[in-house]
Design a protein around this motif. Structure first.
Motif, PDB file in Angstrom:
ATOM      1  N   ASP A  38       0.842  -1.182   0.000  1.00 17.95           N
ATOM      2  CA  ASP A  38       0.000   0.000   0.000  1.00 17.95           C
ATOM      3  C   ASP A  38       0.890   1.248   0.000  1.00 17.95           C
ATOM      4  O   ASP A  38       2.112   1.154   0.080  1.00 17.95           O
ATOM      5  CB  ASP A  38      -0.979  -0.003   1.179  1.00 17.95           C
ATOM      6  N   ARG A  39       0.259   2.422  -0.094  1.00 17.49           N
ATOM      7  CA  ARG A  39       1.040   3.661  -0.221  1.00 17.49           C
ATOM      8  C   ARG A  39       1.949   3.894   0.976  1.00 17.49           C
ATOM      9  O   ARG A  39       3.078   4.346   0.829  1.00 17.49           O
ATOM     10  CB  ARG A  39       0.095   4.856  -0.386  1.00 17.49           C
ATOM     11  N   PHE A  40       1.446   3.613   2.185  1.00 17.74           N
ATOM     12  CA  PHE A  40       2.242   3.814   3.385  1.00 17.74           C
ATOM     13  C   PHE A  40       3.504   2.956   3.349  1.00 17.74           C
ATOM     14  O   PHE A  40       4.609   3.416   3.658  1.00 17.74           O
ATOM     15  CB  PHE A  40       1.407   3.483   4.623  1.00 17.74           C
ATOM     16  N   GLU A  41       3.343   1.693   2.963  1.00 14.16           N
ATOM     17  CA  GLU A  41       4.493   0.789   2.886  1.00 14.16           C
ATOM     18  C   GLU A  41       5.495   1.261   1.837  1.00 14.16           C
ATOM     19  O   GLU A  41       6.712   1.228   2.067  1.00 14.16           O
ATOM     20  CB  GLU A  41       4.021  -0.625   2.558  1.00 14.16           C
ATOM     21  N   LEU A  42       4.988   1.704   0.700  1.00 21.91           N
ATOM     22  CA  LEU A  42       5.881   2.153  -0.368  1.00 21.91           C
ATOM     23  C   LEU A  42       6.664   3.396   0.043  1.00 21.91           C
ATOM     24  O   LEU A  42       7.851   3.525  -0.255  1.00 21.91           O
ATOM     25  CB  LEU A  42       5.082   2.414  -1.640  1.00 21.91           C
ATOM     26  N   PHE A  43       6.007   4.304   0.750  1.00 22.21           N
ATOM     27  CA  PHE A  43       6.718   5.483   1.236  1.00 22.21           C
ATOM     28  C   PHE A  43       7.795   5.080   2.237  1.00 22.21           C
ATOM     29  O   PHE A  43       8.921   5.583   2.198  1.00 22.21           O
ATOM     30  CB  PHE A  43       5.755   6.478   1.881  1.00 22.21           C
ATOM     31  N   LEU A  44       7.458   4.147   3.138  1.00 29.18           N
ATOM     32  CA  LEU A  44       8.452   3.696   4.117  1.00 29.18           C
ATOM     33  C   LEU A  44       9.630   2.993   3.448  1.00 29.18           C
ATOM     34  O   LEU A  44      10.773   3.124   3.898  1.00 29.18           O
ATOM     35  CB  LEU A  44       7.796   2.762   5.133  1.00 29.18           C
ATOM     36  N   VAL A  45       9.353   2.226   2.384  1.00 32.81           N
ATOM     37  CA  VAL A  45      10.437   1.568   1.647  1.00 32.81           C
ATOM     38  C   VAL A  45      11.405   2.606   1.091  1.00 32.81           C
ATOM     39  O   VAL A  45      12.628   2.493   1.236  1.00 32.81           O
ATOM     40  CB  VAL A  45       9.874   0.688   0.515  1.00 32.81           C
ATOM     41  N   ARG A  46      10.862   3.625   0.474  1.00 33.27           N
ATOM     42  CA  ARG A  46      11.712   4.654  -0.132  1.00 33.27           C
ATOM     43  C   ARG A  46      12.423   5.474   0.937  1.00 33.27           C
ATOM     44  O   ARG A  46      13.596   5.802   0.794  1.00 33.27           O
ATOM     45  CB  ARG A  46      10.876   5.527  -1.064  1.00 33.27           C
ATOM     46  N   LEU A  47      11.734   5.785   2.011  1.00 32.10           N
ATOM     47  CA  LEU A  47      12.352   6.523   3.106  1.00 32.10           C
ATOM     48  C   LEU A  47      13.461   5.710   3.765  1.00 32.10           C
ATOM     49  O   LEU A  47      14.552   6.237   4.045  1.00 32.10           O
ATOM     50  CB  LEU A  47      11.291   6.903   4.142  1.00 32.10           C
ATOM     51  N   ALA A  48      13.200   4.426   4.016  1.00 31.85           N
ATOM     52  CA  ALA A  48      14.203   3.576   4.660  1.00 31.85           C
ATOM     53  C   ALA A  48      15.423   3.385   3.765  1.00 31.85           C
ATOM     54  O   ALA A  48      16.561   3.307   4.248  1.00 31.85           O
ATOM     55  CB  ALA A  48      13.595   2.220   5.016  1.00 31.85           C
ATOM     56  N   THR A  49      15.216   3.327   2.452  1.00 31.43           N
ATOM     57  CA  THR A  49      16.340   3.209   1.520  1.00 31.43           C
ATOM     58  C   THR A  49      17.217   4.453   1.587  1.00 31.43           C
ATOM     59  O   THR A  49      18.454   4.363   1.662  1.00 31.43           O
ATOM     60  CB  THR A  49      15.830   3.007   0.085  1.00 31.43           C
ATOM     61  N   VAL A  50      16.575   5.614   1.565  1.00 36.19           N
ATOM     62  CA  VAL A  50      17.327   6.873   1.680  1.00 36.19           C
ATOM     63  C   VAL A  50      18.052   6.930   3.022  1.00 36.19           C
ATOM     64  O   VAL A  50      19.213   7.354   3.094  1.00 36.19           O
ATOM     65  CB  VAL A  50      16.378   8.074   1.511  1.00 36.19           C
ATOM     66  N   ALA A  51      17.385   6.509   4.105  1.00 34.49           N
ATOM     67  CA  ALA A  51      18.004   6.535   5.428  1.00 34.49           C
ATOM     68  C   ALA A  51      19.215   5.606   5.493  1.00 34.49           C
ATOM     69  O   ALA A  51      20.243   5.954   6.092  1.00 34.49           O
ATOM     70  CB  ALA A  51      16.978   6.149   6.488  1.00 34.49           C
ATOM     71  N   ALA A  52      19.109   4.417   4.883  1.00 31.19           N
ATOM     72  CA  ALA A  52      20.235   3.482   4.894  1.00 31.19           C
ATOM     73  C   ALA A  52      21.442   4.051   4.161  1.00 31.19           C
ATOM     74  O   ALA A  52      22.584   3.960   4.637  1.00 31.19           O
ATOM     75  CB  ALA A  52      19.807   2.150   4.268  1.00 31.19           C
ATOM     76  N   VAL A  53      21.193   4.646   3.002  1.00 24.64           N
ATOM     77  CA  VAL A  53      22.287   5.282   2.253  1.00 24.64           C
ATOM     78  C   VAL A  53      22.854   6.449   3.049  1.00 24.64           C
ATOM     79  O   VAL A  53      24.076   6.672   3.083  1.00 24.64           O
ATOM     80  CB  VAL A  53      21.803   5.735   0.870  1.00 24.64           C
ATOM     81  N   SER A  54      21.994   7.206   3.733  1.00 24.11           N
ATOM     82  CA  SER A  54      22.445   8.333   4.545  1.00 24.11           C
ATOM     83  C   SER A  54      23.405   7.869   5.639  1.00 24.11           C
ATOM     84  O   SER A  54      24.458   8.487   5.874  1.00 24.11           O
ATOM     85  CB  SER A  54      21.245   9.046   5.178  1.00 24.11           C
ATOM     86  N   LEU A  55      23.060   6.791   6.323  1.00 22.89           N
ATOM     87  CA  LEU A  55      23.923   6.272   7.386  1.00 22.89           C
ATOM     88  C   LEU A  55      25.255   5.787   6.823  1.00 22.89           C
ATOM     89  O   LEU A  55      26.311   6.013   7.426  1.00 22.89           O
ATOM     90  CB  LEU A  55      23.215   5.135   8.117  1.00 22.89           C
ATOM     91  N   ALA A  56      25.218   5.133   5.663  1.00 21.42           N
ATOM     92  CA  ALA A  56      26.453   4.637   5.053  1.00 21.42           C
ATOM     93  C   ALA A  56      27.368   5.791   4.652  1.00 21.42           C
ATOM     94  O   ALA A  56      28.582   5.764   4.927  1.00 21.42           O
ATOM     95  CB  ALA A  56      26.121   3.774   3.837  1.00 21.42           C
ATOM     96  N   VAL A  57      26.807   6.814   4.018  1.00 23.21           N
ATOM     97  CA  VAL A  57      27.614   7.954   3.587  1.00 23.21           C
ATOM     98  C   VAL A  57      28.174   8.693   4.799  1.00 23.21           C
ATOM     99  O   VAL A  57      29.340   9.119   4.799  1.00 23.21           O
ATOM    100  CB  VAL A  57      26.786   8.913   2.714  1.00 23.21           C
ATOM    101  N   ALA A  58      27.369   8.847   5.843  1.00 26.25           N
ATOM    102  CA  ALA A  58      27.842   9.516   7.057  1.00 26.25           C
ATOM    103  C   ALA A  58      29.005   8.748   7.682  1.00 26.25           C
ATOM    104  O   ALA A  58      29.989   9.349   8.143  1.00 26.25           O
ATOM    105  CB  ALA A  58      26.693   9.663   8.055  1.00 26.25           C
TER     106      ALA A  58
END
Length: 248
Positions: free
Chosen positions: A100-120
């Motif tokens: 559903d839309r909520f899950e899809l938003f969380l998937v995209r947000l979590a992907t960005v967050a994971a990359v953010s932590l790696a780059v940091a």
């Protein structure tokens, strides 16, 4: 729909997105090389500038810290941009798989967050080779906050300008200008600079390098992230609604 099933779908979606990211040699090269190039380049470039009384550190250190913030913010920003651009094409297919839309938003947000932590983490590791960081945990948090802020901004840019080249150029300009004006390299006699996304992460990061904790900057950074997160969620829902994606 059970919570366990929802969590499983989110984890599968994030894992898939990260595998796609890791399979691209160019993206991995940028993740590893950009912090080195930017941190070292900013540090050496700043040695040509004079030191002014308003600077809290020597110019080379300020340059390296600014480079670490820039490296942390830029790649998640681009990642957020492409997460939203791809949403128009991919999310309808994922909806057919049970998302559903909520899950899809969380998937995209979590992907960005994971990359953010790696780059940091990479940026902090590169910086620590030449600059002593007295409070590394707080410094990592500041870099991660800068990364996540621009990851969310990248999602907003992708919603407003859903084209890869133009959106990337906008992000280059935004991160560069924001990082420079927020870094303390220039004295700005206006409180408007405090509205820049990287201003408070810069304050928190510099205090962590010095071994202190800027609690005001930490609270402002957290509030800024919550505002950006709320706006990004609303824009994502509006984007998918207006284009007929994800409707049952």
């Amino acid at each position: 729909m059970t919570d366990v099933g929802r969590v499983d779908r989110i984890l599968v979606g994030v894992g898939s997105a990260l595998r796609i990211f890791l399979r691209e040699p160019a993206q991995l090269a940028v993740l590893l090389a950009l912090p080195v190039i930017v941190i070292e380049g900013y540090g050496y470039a700043m040695t040509a500038f004079p030191e002014f009384p308003f600077m809290r550190m020597n110019v080379e250190t300020i340059g390296r810290l600014s480079g670490a913030i820039y490296a942390s913010a830029f790649l998640p920003g681009v990642m957020g941009l492409f997460q939203v651009i791809s949403a128009v094409q991919a999310d309808e297919r994922l909806r057919l798989c049970g998302y559903d839309r909520f899950e899809l938003f969380l998937v995209r947000l979590a992907t960005v967050a994971a990359v953010s932590l790696a780059v940091a983490a990479v940026s902090l590791a590169v910086l620590a080779r030449t600059v002593t960081v007295e409070a590394p945990a707080i410094a990592f948090g500041a870099l991660a906050a800068a990364a996540l802020a621009y990851g969310l901004i990248g999602m907003l840019v992708g919603a407003a300008l859903p084209r890869a080249l133009e959106g990337s150029l906008v992000l280059v300009f935004l991160v560069d200008a924001d990082d420079f004006l927020s870094s303390g390299m220039v004295e700005i006699d206006s409180r408007l600079v405090e509205l820049f996304p990287l201003y408070h992460p810069h304050e928190l990061f510099q205090s962590a390098v010095e071994g202190t904790f800027a609690d005001g900057a930490a609270l402002a950074t957290g509030a800024y992230l919550l505002v950006l997160l709320s706006i990004a969620a609303l824009v994502y829902v509006r984007l998918t609604d207006s284009r007929g994606v994800l409707h049952a």
